[in-house]
Design a protein around this motif. Structure first.
Motif, PDB file in Angstrom:
ATOM      1  N   UNK A  48       0.828  -1.293   0.100  1.00 18.64           N
ATOM      2  CA  UNK A  48       0.107  -0.438  -0.375  1.00 18.64           C
ATOM      3  C   UNK A  48       0.923   1.524   0.062  1.00 18.64           C
ATOM      4  N   UNK A  49      -0.013   1.931   0.768  1.00 20.18           N
ATOM      5  CA  UNK A  49       1.942   3.474   1.056  1.00 20.18           C
ATOM      6  C   UNK A  49       2.554   2.799   2.083  1.00 20.18           C
ATOM      7  N   UNK A  50       3.776   3.623   2.095  1.00 20.07           N
ATOM      8  CA  UNK A  50       5.053   2.907   2.856  1.00 20.07           C
ATOM      9  C   UNK A  50       5.727   3.649   3.535  1.00 20.07           C
ATOM     10  N   UNK A  51       6.721   3.707   3.779  1.00 24.24           N
ATOM     11  CA  UNK A  51       7.458   5.016   4.746  1.00 24.24           C
ATOM     12  C   UNK A  51       9.006   4.903   4.254  1.00 24.24           C
ATOM     13  N   UNK A  52      10.048   6.267   2.626  1.00 26.16           N
ATOM     14  CA  UNK A  52      11.231   5.551   2.886  1.00 26.16           C
ATOM     15  C   UNK A  52      11.666   6.331   3.936  1.00 26.16           C
ATOM     16  N   UNK A  53      12.619   6.407   5.140  1.00 27.20           N
ATOM     17  CA  UNK A  53      13.509   7.700   5.591  1.00 27.20           C
ATOM     18  C   UNK A  53      14.975   6.877   5.285  1.00 27.20           C
ATOM     19  N   UNK A  54      15.941   8.230   5.182  1.00 22.58           N
ATOM     20  CA  UNK A  54      17.367   7.657   4.306  1.00 22.58           C
ATOM     21  C   UNK A  54      18.732   9.209   5.497  1.00 22.58           C
ATOM     22  N   UNK A 104      17.980   3.670  -2.550  1.00 23.01           N
ATOM     23  CA  UNK A 104      17.858   1.876  -2.696  1.00 23.01           C
ATOM     24  C   UNK A 104      17.192   1.771  -1.756  1.00 23.01           C
ATOM     25  N   UNK A 105      16.139   2.986  -1.352  1.00 25.00           N
ATOM     26  CA  UNK A 105      15.368   3.015  -0.413  1.00 25.00           C
ATOM     27  C   UNK A 105      13.809   2.492  -1.621  1.00 25.00           C
ATOM     28  N   UNK A 106      13.538   3.927  -1.532  1.00 23.10           N
ATOM     29  CA  UNK A 106      12.358   3.874  -3.010  1.00 23.10           C
ATOM     30  C   UNK A 106      12.443   3.240  -3.791  1.00 23.10           C
ATOM     31  N   UNK A 107      12.835   3.378  -4.644  1.00 23.30           N
ATOM     32  CA  UNK A 107      13.717   2.196  -5.817  1.00 23.30           C
ATOM     33  C   UNK A 107      12.189   0.823  -5.568  1.00 23.30           C
ATOM     34  N   UNK A 108      12.846  -0.063  -4.513  1.00 19.70           N
ATOM     35  CA  UNK A 108      12.382  -1.160  -4.899  1.00 19.70           C
ATOM     36  C   UNK A 108      10.772  -1.475  -4.527  1.00 19.70           C
TER      37      UNK A 108
END
Ligand code: NDP
Length: 480
Positions: free
Chosen positions: A142-148, A159-163
């Motif tokens: 669904x909707x996911x969060x990526x924090x870098x 590296x986090x958002x693309x997969x």
């Protein structure tokens, strides 16, 4: 002054509060832009956009998702120079490093996962004797969060958002507030490639407010986080009652173990890189160097000579080996560790001082520093410094060095220099780390699992591991 904006639903927006934060240039110490101080309300707008985009994106064919991600990869390559300069200015890293490593790797992340998703398969089992077949759906979350974090800004952001995107999720991402620039520029690139609005949303701001709003959001299904161990523990605590899926890539305090039988010159050059690349601000840097006693004196003399030749300079100058640290506060923290090491009987063999670069006197520069220690228990060998500082100490036996390598709370990576195959096999089993490099360092194949053990994290990213993380398996059993 460069004004960064949030990227929500395919458009750039001011923060709702109209509050802005200063963005500093580490090379000069001057403010050169501002970024949104986003609040919960901005995160909610990003969520609404992502949630609305999800039905279409999650059912877009794999070929089309793949085509779009590969198109973004190509556009990153077209913009290589502009992105490299922006990354260097924002982070303080030498522009030649951003051009060789950071930005090409961001492009590779898009190309790799654009291809990988077309090869990602699920399992099926025929239940013989029961006239049934089981197969597993792999559905996006669904909707996911990526924090870098700030050390490899676009490299780790992508590296986090693309997969997540490849697997059919819509994303709300927050780059570090210290290095927001390239994540901001990516918005235009995604639009040019034709990524549908709302599929990727980038919200800028402080970890404690914007980041906190993402991790607390009850409908954000998973958090992929790279950053410090303390922040990772906080995220785990907040996420647990909501049963959010978590991938935590955290700190490291990695051993670099050198035996007398290694290929000496290759080891020396690589050790210089694994110690000081990106001003030592890479989670994988080998900051604890253990050297077999038989070659210790030779190594010490040769290594220190090489370190003294490293050129600290403005990141835009092509011949700078070492640029600026990311912030004044971080520089002070790293210098605090050097002082502490000296207090605990560490001998500073070279470096240890702030550097004044002509015309950029307020920049955050530090000499590459080598400290000789006599015990692995000292603070500088137990805590993550995350700067251009390494320790060296001799060891006498394999058992002794394995014990010291593992006597730390972290377990991200380990590097081993030896030409003894049996020792390689033995020690690869014994070292407590998510990654063991033998006779090399930071050689990455994006198909391999990446992550840490102990306080270095939970879960693995990379290859199909990342696609598994960003999908929910659902088994279907059909009786026929
Ligand atoms: P931090 O943990 O301070 O921050 C990482 C990210 O989390 C930033 O975007 C930060 O925002 C955000 N953040 C901070 N507090 C919260 C919160 N309460 N809720 C949600 N998000 C929050 O790490 P650093 O940026 O200082 O990065 C350095 C660390 O990252 C080192 O420990 C390093 O080892 C680790 N790292 C690990 C890697 C790995 O693969 N294992 C790779 C690279 C780095 P803001 O910046 O605005 O505070």
């Amino acid at each position: 002054m460069e004004k960064i904006k949030n990227f929500i639903n395919g458009q750039y927006h001011d923060p709702i509060s109209k509050e802005w934060l200063d963005n500093y240039c580490p090379a000069t110490g001057a403010i050169y832009g501002s970024i949104p101080n986003s609040s919960k309300a901005d995160v909610e707008n990003a969520y609404i956009a992502a949630q609305s985009a999800f039905p279409n994106w999650s059912t877009t064919s794999l070929e089309e998702r793949s085509r779009l991600l590969i198109k973004i990869s190509e556009l990153i390559e077209v913009n290589l120079e502009r992105l490299s300069e922006a990354e260097s200015k924002d982070n303080g890293k030498p522009v030649n490093l951003a051009r060789r490593i950071d930005i090409p790797r961001a492009a590779s992340n898009f190309r790799f996962f654009g291809n990988a998703i077309t090869q990602f398969s699920s399992e099926s089992h025929e239940s013989i004797g029961h006239d049934a077949i089981n197969y597993t759906l792999r559905q996006p979350l669904g909707v996911v969060g990526c924090i870098s974090p700030w050390n490899l800004p676009l490299y780790l952001f992508t590296w986090k958002i693309v997969p997540a995107l490849a697997a059919g999720n819509c994303v709300i991402a927050k780059p570090s507030e210290i290095t927001p620039m390239t994540a901001y520029l990516l918005g235009d690139i995604c639009n040019e490639a034709g990524l549908p609005p709302g599929v990727l949303n980038v919200v800028h701001g402080l970890g404690t407010t914007t980041g906190q709003a993402i991790i607390e959001h009850p409908d954000i299904k998973a958090i992929s986080f790279t950053g410090g161990t303390k922040t990772g523990a906080h995220i785990a605590k907040v996420a647990a009652p909501m049963f959010k899926k978590l991938s935590l890539e955290l700190g490291g305090k990695n051993p670099n173990i050198i035996f007398g039988d290694c290929d000496y010159e290759t080891m020396l050059d690589t050790t210089l890189r694994s110690s000081f690349s990106n001003q030592g601000q890479i989670c994988l840097c080998g900051s604890r160097i253990f050297v077999e006693a038989s070659i210790y004196d030779r190594f010490k003399a040769d290594f220190v000579t090489k370190v003294k030749h490293l050129r600290v300079g403005h990141p835009s100058q092509e011949d700078s080996d070492i640029g600026a640290l990311v912030s004044e506060a971080h520089l002070e923290k790293v210098m605090g560790y050097i002082k502490m090491a000296a207090k605990e009987n560490g001998k500073i063999l070279c470096g240890g001082h702030r550097v004044t670069v002509k015309d950029y006197e307020k920049g955050y520069y530090l000499e590459p520093t080598v400290i000789e220690i006599s015990s692995n228990d000292c603070t500088i060998n137990q805590e993550e410094v995350f700067g251009p500082v390494v320790t060296i100490m001799p060891f006498n036996s394999e058992d002794e060095v394995v014990r010291m390598a593992n006597s730390v709370k972290y377990g991200l990576s380990a590097t081993l220099w030896t030409n003894d195959l049996k020792r390689t096999m033995r020690m690869s089993h014994q070292l407590e780390a998510g990654i063991v490099w033998v006779n090399t360092w930071m050689m990455r194949d994006l198909r391999t699992p990446f992550g840490g053990t102990k306080s270095s994290g939970v879960g693995r990213e990379g290859g199909f591991e990342a696609l598994r993380f960003f999908t929910e398996p659902k088994n279907v059993c059909i009786k026929y």
